[in-house]
Write an enzyme that holds these catalytic residues in place. Structure first.
Site, PDB file in Angstrom:
ATOM      1  N   GLU A  81      25.429 -21.617  20.048  1.00  0.00           N
ATOM      2  CA  GLU A  81      25.648 -20.636  18.980  1.00  0.00           C
ATOM      3  C   GLU A  81      24.315 -20.119  18.441  1.00  0.00           C
ATOM      4  O   GLU A  81      24.152 -18.916  18.198  1.00  0.00           O
ATOM      5  CB  GLU A  81      26.478 -21.272  17.859  1.00  0.00           C
TER       6      GLU A  81
ATOM      7  N   HIS B  36      27.204 -26.557   8.052  1.00  0.00           N
ATOM      8  CA  HIS B  36      27.874 -25.899   9.174  1.00  0.00           C
ATOM      9  C   HIS B  36      28.314 -26.912  10.231  1.00  0.00           C
ATOM     10  O   HIS B  36      29.399 -26.791  10.812  1.00  0.00           O
ATOM     11  CB  HIS B  36      26.918 -24.859   9.784  1.00  0.00           C
TER      12      HIS B  36
ATOM     13  N   GLU C 225      31.430 -28.634   9.116  1.00  0.00           N
ATOM     14  CA  GLU C 225      32.579 -27.737   9.318  1.00  0.00           C
ATOM     15  C   GLU C 225      33.113 -27.858  10.746  1.00  0.00           C
ATOM     16  O   GLU C 225      34.318 -27.948  10.971  1.00  0.00           O
ATOM     17  CB  GLU C 225      32.149 -26.295   9.034  1.00  0.00           C
ATOM     18  N   HIS C 226      32.215 -27.878  11.725  1.00  0.00           N
ATOM     19  CA  HIS C 226      32.638 -28.028  13.119  1.00  0.00           C
ATOM     20  C   HIS C 226      33.300 -29.382  13.362  1.00  0.00           C
ATOM     21  O   HIS C 226      34.336 -29.482  14.025  1.00  0.00           O
ATOM     22  CB  HIS C 226      31.433 -27.884  14.053  1.00  0.00           C
TER      23      HIS C 226
END
Length: 417
Positions: A125, A45, A48-49
């Site tokens: 998040e 993840h 991905e950022h």
């Protein structure tokens, strides 16, 4: 439909949609939280950022400006088993989308200062997720079902591991997992005739590296997980064994899910919400993975109503287990499934998602007519096999709320055949 493999092993699938002026383009990588090592949880993840934080050619702001300037959308998502980077643009702007996304994919800067700022974003998040109990309980449901297996790990990761990631960690992981044989390029919409030349130009130099690491299938643990939190509602998940992506009886399971809790006409919605007003949100869903699946029921209800909601849920499941479904429910369920399938494919993005995911995880594709035929062939015997599988193990139970008393009193093996 185009289905082609480049010399380096990269697969390209494309589906033309006459009459559309848009095209969706995606880069699919078969890697997610289940492919991480314990010290890496959250790295898929995080990568991905970071791919949106700029390259030597384009800053993060310039990437945003380019796609806004052509009226396109660009985004990405990470799951437990795959990561996808995608864009939707007018067909005239596809070369721009392929150029910029491929640059992001191959040449991320991974600047240490940018990484520190993005870690703060992901920490927010994680905090937002933990403050949303009706989201958090689904992660706990995976843990109750799969124990310590990587499929139970959070996609967002853990705070201490996130803070420890370095540029070298990200590059090592990408060398191991971001390989041409592990990647699919998918397009749908107004696909140009020269699309393969366009992909070859940007992706033919993608070097093979590393080797596939075998993923171990999880056992269904049937455990109990409770997270104490001061909330107005208790948030509950009850889970049972499901089927993997390519199981021949998958559509029987999806049909059964729709009947139990998949819509407003489902048994649980009608009993718990409509007839008794015990919950605003109650539903079920089936999650398919490459080697397993999970059938989950969710409900959010007041603490004083939790026991009653659990009792009704167990009674509903026991009734389906013992008596199956009626001919009318089977026929209605098939029409619902066929309608959902066809309506879900009425955009270039949904078509791109379908063919990209199928190629990545299954390596094959079924036409809409073939899928409709599979749905039409679901029989009562198939439903019986689904029920035998569902109720072969004790329930996995997860809850976020003020007290675990309602779930600790639950006999999790009461539905086992």
């Amino acid at each position: 439909m185009i289905n082609h493999r480049l010399d380096n092993g990269l697969r390209v699938v494309a589906e033309g949609m006459p009459g559309f002026r848009s095209v969706s383009f995606g880069i699919w990588v078969r890697t997610g939280s289940r492919n991480e090592r314990p010290s890496e949880n959250g790295i898929s993840h995080f990568i991905e950022h970071m791919l949106f934080k700029g390259t030597p050619r384009h800053s993060a702001r310039e990437i945003a400006d380019i796609f806004d300037g052509i009226g396109g959308n660009v985004n990405a998502f990470t799951t437990k088993e795959y990561t996808c980077y995608y864009a939707k643009v007018l067909d005239d702007h596809l070369p721009v989308a392929v150029d910029v996304l491929s640059d992001m994919f191959f040449n991320p800067k991974l600047d240490p200062d940018d990484m520190e700022k993005e870690k703060k974003v992901i920490l927010e998040e994680i905090a937002m997720y933990e403050d949303t109990p009706d989201d958090l309980v689904h992660d706990l449901a995976s843990r109750a079902a799969y124990g310590e297996h990587p499929l139970a790990w959070s996609i967002l990761g853990l705070k201490d591991r996130l803070l420890a990631f370095s540029p070298g960690d990200l590059r090592d992981y990408m060398r191991r997992r971001y390989r041409p044989d592990n990647t699919v390029i998918a397009l749908a919409g107004r696909v140009p005739p020269n699309v393969l030349d366009m992909i070859r130009e940007r992706f033919s130099a993608f070097p093979p590296a590393g080797s596939e690491e075998a993923a171990e299938a999880p056992d269904f643990a049937g455990g109990l997980v409770f997270h104490e939190k001061k909330t107005e509602q208790n948030h509950l998940c009850l889970s049972l064994p499901g089927y993997p992506y390519d199981h021949p009886n998958l559509y029987g399971m999806i049909l059964l899910n729709n009947l139990i809790g998949g819509g407003m006409s489902s048994r649980l919605f009608q009993e718990i919400r409509e007839k008794r007003g015990l919950a605003y949100s109650v539903y079920s869903y089936h999650s398919a993975h490459t080697d397993c699946g999970l059938f989950t029921i969710y409900a959010g209800t007041a603490p004083e109503q939790t026991r009653e909601v659990l009792d009704i849920t167990l009674e509903t499941l026991a009734d389906v287990r013992d008596h199956g479904i009626t001919d009318a429910e089977l026929a209605r369920g098939k029409e619902q499934l066929k309608g959902n399938l066809i309506l879900s494919l009425e955009s270039t993005g949904s078509r791109m998602n379908r063919i990209g995911k199928n190629e990545l995880l299954l390596g094959r594709h079924h036409s809409i007519d073939e899928l409709i035929d599979r749905i039409d062939r679901v029989s009562h015997d198939d439903i019986r096999r689904c029920l035998d599988h569902l109720f072969s193990r004790p329930l996995a139970v997860a809850m976020v709320g003020v007290s675990d008393a309602p779930i600790t009193a639950l006999r999790r093996d009461s539905l086992v055949l």
